[in-house]
Design an enzyme around this catalytic site. Structure first.
Site, PDB file in Angstrom:
ATOM      1  N   SER A   1      -7.426  24.932  34.817  1.00 54.92           N
ATOM      2  CA  SER A   1      -8.497  24.000  35.179  1.00 54.92           C
ATOM      3  C   SER A   1      -9.501  23.847  34.025  1.00 54.92           C
ATOM      4  CB  SER A   1      -9.159  24.462  36.478  1.00 54.92           C
ATOM      5  OG  SER A   1      -9.939  23.443  37.046  1.00 54.92           O
TER       6      SER A   1
ATOM      7  N   ASP B   1      -3.677  17.091  43.570  1.00 56.56           N
ATOM      8  CA  ASP B   1      -4.772  17.559  42.729  1.00 56.56           C
ATOM      9  C   ASP B   1      -5.409  16.366  42.025  1.00 56.56           C
ATOM     10  OD1 ASP B   1      -6.464  18.811  40.918  1.00 56.56           O
ATOM     11  OD2 ASP B   1      -4.911  20.023  39.969  1.00 56.56           O
TER      12      ASP B   1
ATOM     13  N   HIS C   1      -4.198  22.113  43.519  1.00 55.60           N
ATOM     14  CA  HIS C   1      -5.009  22.789  42.512  1.00 55.60           C
ATOM     15  C   HIS C   1      -5.177  24.257  42.901  1.00 55.60           C
ATOM     16  CE1 HIS C   1      -7.727  22.461  39.089  1.00 55.60           C
ATOM     17  NE2 HIS C   1      -8.537  23.313  39.710  1.00 55.60           N
TER      18      HIS C   1
END
Length: 373
Positions: free
Chosen positions: A215, A309, A339
């Site tokens: 991320s 996501d 995610h």
């Protein structure tokens, strides 16, 4: 002389008043963990794709922990909410699986800077053979540069250390909004440089180094490789970038089709930006908007994305940009997962497959590197 409104012409006073009235909408946050959240974006009824049963089990377990929507909270409040990792542990517990960390990998926290958040958690296989330098992976955790820490993101670096028989340096960095962009990128670069200087003292081989992250950390992995190139540091042999923040456009396909996904939705992306950016212009900085960066001459890269996501399109467009720059890139979007799935290899099949891909690419990169003399 002090410049006050009485020195302004009437038209300028009116403009200033209008700007002041709208500043609550457009201004970034104060550098305080108690700064209020930004106004929510318009709601959308779009429903995300259906999750695989094992992924849905984790989402249900996470929902059962009673967390509040991150985008409605202050950073201080958000940091107290259950994480996706907590949801995975709850799902494991429901299946009767152990949730304690694998003790065959040891950890040690070591400072690389003067701030309390500038440290690294060094993962090392307990049974590592003495006298044989091990490869190094510098790993950057996620959390939008605002929430989460190395403890939240324990699963992936621990698993990597064991699977690769390598030292994994999981980097903690200063958080926004107390420290805004580019503090996190500065810390990521400093930690990489520090790792090169100190790897040998931990039993590592600084010539066999890679970077990885999830991320916000997936962004930092790529940005740090760019930093290494531009500052003539030892280049990482490989980059593993998992669902990275990489494209500042808010009209990407995944921003829309996964607008209401969990545990990350599109509204949360604006929430993170509100806190880590000093101004809206920061979003176009190539360290954040990686698709606009100079990507030439970067190491071979593996980009891993989740289907469900809002950051899926970031990884896909980053792969396209890197290939256009002449880099060797493998990008894979895993179906039925969301995610934060990457650290759920013990309970989500798609996560195990993604872990196996990352480990295989890192192993190959380390095996092809010249041996230390």
């Amino acid at each position: 002389m002090t410049f006050t409104p009485k020195h302004l012409p009437a038209r300028a006073i009116l403009v200033a008043a209008l700007l002041s009235a709208t500043s609550g909408v457009y201004a970034q946050s104060a550098p305080s963990a108690d700064a209020p959240p930004p106004p929510p974006p318009p709601a959308t009824a779009t429903q995300p794709p259906k999750a695989a049963p094992d992924m849905q089990m984790v989402l249900d377990a996470l929902a059962g922990l009673g967390g509040k929507p991150i985008e409605t909270l202050t950073p201080a409040q958000a940091r107290q909410q259950p994480s996706a990792a907590d949801g995975a542990k709850a799902a494991m517990a429901r299946k009767g699986m152990p949730t304690t960390p694998d003790a065959s990998v040891t950890t040690q926290d070591v400072r690389y800077g003067t701030d309390a958040q500038q440290f690294a958690r060094i993962y090392k296989p307990a049974g590592a053979p003495a006298g044989k330098p091990m490869p190094i992976v510098v790993y950057y955790h996620g959390g939008g540069w605002v929430i989460a820490d190395v403890a939240t993101y324990d699963a992936a670096p621990r698993a990597m250390a064991k699977a690769l028989n390598a030292i994994v340096v999981s980097v903690e960095y200063r958080h926004a909004p107390e420290f805004k962009f580019p503090a996190q990128h500065d810390d990521a670069a400093a930690a990489y440089r520090w790792t090169l200087q100190n790897a040998a003292s931990w039993g590592g081989d600084p010539a066999k180094i890679a970077v990885a992250g999830e991320s916000a950390g997936g962004n930092l992995a790529v940005a740090t490789a760019i930093y290494a190139r531009d500052n003539r540091l030892t280049a990482p042999l490989h980059i593993v970038s998992v669902y990275p923040i990489a494209n500042s456009s808010m009209t990407l396909p995944s921003r829309k089709d996964s607008a209401n996904a969990k545990p990350l939705n599109t509204a949360m992306l604006g929430w993170f930006g509100h806190y880590y950016q000093t101004s809206k212009a920061d979003a176009q900085d190539p360290r954040l908007n990686l698709v606009a960066a100079n990507l030439r001459g970067l190491p071979p890269t593996t980009i891993i994305n989740a289907q469900i996501d809002p950051l899926r399109s970031d990884g896909e467009t980053l792969a396209t940009a890197m290939r256009a720059a002449g880099d060797k890139v493998e990008q894979r979007t895993f179906p039925g997962v969301t995610h934060e799935f990457f650290g759920m290899g013990k309970v989500v099949r798609g996560a195990k497959d993604a872990n196996d891909l990352a480990v295989a690419r890192l192993k190959a990169a380390f095996a092809a590197a010249p041996r230390q003399r």
